[in-house]
Design a protein around this motif. Structure first.
Motif, PDB file in Angstrom:
ATOM      1  N   GLY A   1      -2.919  -0.176  -8.778  1.00  0.00           N
ATOM      2  CA  GLY A   1      -4.323   0.143  -8.904  1.00  0.00           C
ATOM      3  C   GLY A   1      -4.521   1.617  -9.208  1.00  0.00           C
ATOM      4  O   GLY A   1      -3.561   2.379  -9.307  1.00  0.00           O
ATOM      5  N   GLN A   2      -5.781   2.003  -9.349  1.00  0.00           N
ATOM      6  CA  GLN A   2      -6.116   3.382  -9.690  1.00  0.00           C
ATOM      7  C   GLN A   2      -6.131   4.302  -8.480  1.00  0.00           C
ATOM      8  O   GLN A   2      -6.107   5.520  -8.627  1.00  0.00           O
ATOM      9  N   GLY A   3      -6.217   3.718  -7.298  1.00  0.00           N
ATOM     10  CA  GLY A   3      -6.182   4.529  -6.090  1.00  0.00           C
ATOM     11  C   GLY A   3      -7.565   4.807  -5.529  1.00  0.00           C
ATOM     12  O   GLY A   3      -8.573   4.786  -6.248  1.00  0.00           O
ATOM     13  N   THR A   4      -7.605   5.064  -4.226  1.00  0.00           N
ATOM     14  CA  THR A   4      -8.839   5.446  -3.555  1.00  0.00           C
ATOM     15  C   THR A   4      -8.528   6.609  -2.609  1.00  0.00           C
ATOM     16  O   THR A   4      -7.509   6.597  -1.911  1.00  0.00           O
TER      17      THR A   4
ATOM     18  N   LYS B   1      -5.416  10.655  11.181  1.00  0.00           N
ATOM     19  CA  LYS B   1      -5.060  12.057  11.369  1.00  0.00           C
ATOM     20  C   LYS B   1      -5.231  12.802  10.051  1.00  0.00           C
ATOM     21  O   LYS B   1      -5.178  12.199   8.974  1.00  0.00           O
ATOM     22  N   PRO B   2      -5.416  14.106  10.106  1.00  0.00           N
ATOM     23  CA  PRO B   2      -5.503  14.872   8.854  1.00  0.00           C
ATOM     24  C   PRO B   2      -4.303  14.642   7.938  1.00  0.00           C
ATOM     25  O   PRO B   2      -4.456  14.670   6.712  1.00  0.00           O
ATOM     26  N   ASP B   3      -3.130  14.411   8.504  1.00  0.00           N
ATOM     27  CA  ASP B   3      -1.942  14.155   7.682  1.00  0.00           C
ATOM     28  C   ASP B   3      -2.021  12.845   6.912  1.00  0.00           C
ATOM     29  O   ASP B   3      -1.206  12.600   6.021  1.00  0.00           O
ATOM     30  N   ASP B   4      -2.977  11.982   7.247  1.00  0.00           N
ATOM     31  CA  ASP B   4      -3.163  10.737   6.506  1.00  0.00           C
ATOM     32  C   ASP B   4      -3.970  10.945   5.222  1.00  0.00           C
ATOM     33  O   ASP B   4      -4.134  10.009   4.436  1.00  0.00           O
ATOM     34  N   THR B   5      -4.478  12.138   5.026  1.00  0.00           N
ATOM     35  CA  THR B   5      -5.235  12.440   3.813  1.00  0.00           C
ATOM     36  C   THR B   5      -4.348  12.259   2.588  1.00  0.00           C
ATOM     37  O   THR B   5      -3.269  12.856   2.485  1.00  0.00           O
ATOM     38  N   ALA B   6      -4.817  11.431   1.667  1.00  0.00           N
ATOM     39  CA  ALA B   6      -4.031  11.111   0.476  1.00  0.00           C
ATOM     40  C   ALA B   6      -4.842  10.181  -0.411  1.00  0.00           C
ATOM     41  O   ALA B   6      -5.885   9.667  -0.006  1.00  0.00           O
ATOM     42  N   VAL B   7      -4.350   9.977  -1.608  1.00  0.00           N
ATOM     43  CA  VAL B   7      -4.833   8.880  -2.446  1.00  0.00           C
ATOM     44  C   VAL B   7      -4.009   7.655  -2.093  1.00  0.00           C
ATOM     45  O   VAL B   7      -2.768   7.720  -2.087  1.00  0.00           O
ATOM     46  N   TYR B   8      -4.702   6.571  -1.799  1.00  0.00           N
ATOM     47  CA  TYR B   8      -4.029   5.336  -1.399  1.00  0.00           C
ATOM     48  C   TYR B   8      -4.073   4.347  -2.568  1.00  0.00           C
ATOM     49  O   TYR B   8      -5.144   4.110  -3.148  1.00  0.00           O
TER      50      TYR B   8
ATOM     51  N   TRP C   1       0.866  -1.181   0.000  1.00  0.00           N
ATOM     52  CA  TRP C   1       0.000   0.000   0.000  1.00  0.00           C
ATOM     53  C   TRP C   1       0.903   1.231   0.000  1.00  0.00           C
ATOM     54  O   TRP C   1       1.856   1.317   0.801  1.00  0.00           O
ATOM     55  N   PHE C   2       0.585   2.158  -0.869  1.00  0.00           N
ATOM     56  CA  PHE C   2       1.291   3.423  -0.973  1.00  0.00           C
ATOM     57  C   PHE C   2       0.274   4.550  -0.858  1.00  0.00           C
ATOM     58  O   PHE C   2      -0.923   4.329  -1.004  1.00  0.00           O
ATOM     59  N   ARG C   3       0.765   5.736  -0.618  1.00  0.00           N
ATOM     60  CA  ARG C   3      -0.119   6.891  -0.616  1.00  0.00           C
ATOM     61  C   ARG C   3       0.596   8.107  -1.176  1.00  0.00           C
ATOM     62  O   ARG C   3       1.823   8.201  -1.124  1.00  0.00           O
ATOM     63  N   GLN C   4      -0.220   8.999  -1.722  1.00  0.00           N
ATOM     64  CA  GLN C   4       0.320  10.251  -2.250  1.00  0.00           C
ATOM     65  C   GLN C   4      -0.594  11.391  -1.861  1.00  0.00           C
ATOM     66  O   GLN C   4      -1.764  11.415  -2.281  1.00  0.00           O
ATOM     67  N   ALA C   5      -0.073  12.290  -1.074  1.00  0.00           N
ATOM     68  CA  ALA C   5      -0.808  13.478  -0.667  1.00  0.00           C
ATOM     69  C   ALA C   5      -0.564  14.590  -1.682  1.00  0.00           C
ATOM     70  O   ALA C   5       0.426  14.546  -2.435  1.00  0.00           O
ATOM     71  N   PRO C   6      -1.453  15.574  -1.721  1.00  0.00           N
ATOM     72  CA  PRO C   6      -1.271  16.688  -2.674  1.00  0.00           C
ATOM     73  C   PRO C   6       0.107  17.329  -2.535  1.00  0.00           C
ATOM     74  O   PRO C   6       0.560  17.601  -1.423  1.00  0.00           O
ATOM     75  N   GLU C   7       0.764  17.503  -3.644  1.00  0.00           N
ATOM     76  CA  GLU C   7       2.066  18.173  -3.735  1.00  0.00           C
ATOM     77  C   GLU C   7       3.153  17.427  -2.976  1.00  0.00           C
ATOM     78  O   GLU C   7       4.192  18.019  -2.640  1.00  0.00           O
ATOM     79  N   LYS C   8       2.952  16.151  -2.737  1.00  0.00           N
ATOM     80  CA  LYS C   8       3.974  15.335  -2.089  1.00  0.00           C
ATOM     81  C   LYS C   8       4.269  14.117  -2.943  1.00  0.00           C
ATOM     82  O   LYS C   8       3.461  13.714  -3.772  1.00  0.00           O
ATOM     83  N   GLU C   9       5.422  13.533  -2.718  1.00  0.00           N
ATOM     84  CA  GLU C   9       5.779  12.334  -3.452  1.00  0.00           C
ATOM     85  C   GLU C   9       5.039  11.128  -2.887  1.00  0.00           C
ATOM     86  O   GLU C   9       4.656  11.093  -1.718  1.00  0.00           O
TER      87      GLU C   9
END
Length: 122
Positions: A113-116, A87-94, A36-44
């Motif tokens: 995958g396409q992400g959620t 936490k709010p910092d967990d907000t991202a596409v997973y 599982w990976f995640r990408q937050a706005p403007e982050k890698e």
């Protein structure tokens, strides 16, 4: 070829929980390590958690503080990510991803995958 579809994202309040699922097509699911990976706005994009072929070994990002748990069900061709104390910092596409081979942790992931979207907000 492996096709991955993530579900379970959504809006949750801080402190809440979500369980993400990633369903894989094909009959060779147990031959793939999953991540599982995640990408937050403007982050890698960053690794959240990964699990080996059998589910007996797992690895997590050190920043999670033990709040997330990865698991898999090879009979259902599905990998899960249980997320607690969000936490709010967990907000991202997973995203979930699959890596062929027995090496763990895998050097790279081949299928994605396409992400959620997960949004943690009050």
């Amino acid at each position: 070829q492996v096709h991955l579809v993530e579900t379970g994202g959504g809006l949750v309040q801080p402190g809440g929980s979500l369980r993400l699922s990633c369903a894989a097509s094909g009959r060779s699911f147990s031959r793939y390590a999953m991540g599982w990976f995640r990408q937050a706005p403007e982050k890698e994009r960053e690794l959240v958690a990964e699990i080996n072929l059998s589910g007996g070994s797992t690895r997590y990002s050190g920043s999670l503080g033990g709040r997330f748990t990865i698991s898999r069900d090879n009979r259902r061709n599905t990998v899960y990510l249980q997320m607690n104390s969000l936490k709010p910092d967990d907000t991202a596409v997973y995203y979930c991803a699959a890596a062929a081979g027995v090496t763990f942790p895998p050097p790279s992931y081949v299928y994605w995958g396409q992400g959620t979207q997960v949004t943690v907000s009050s």
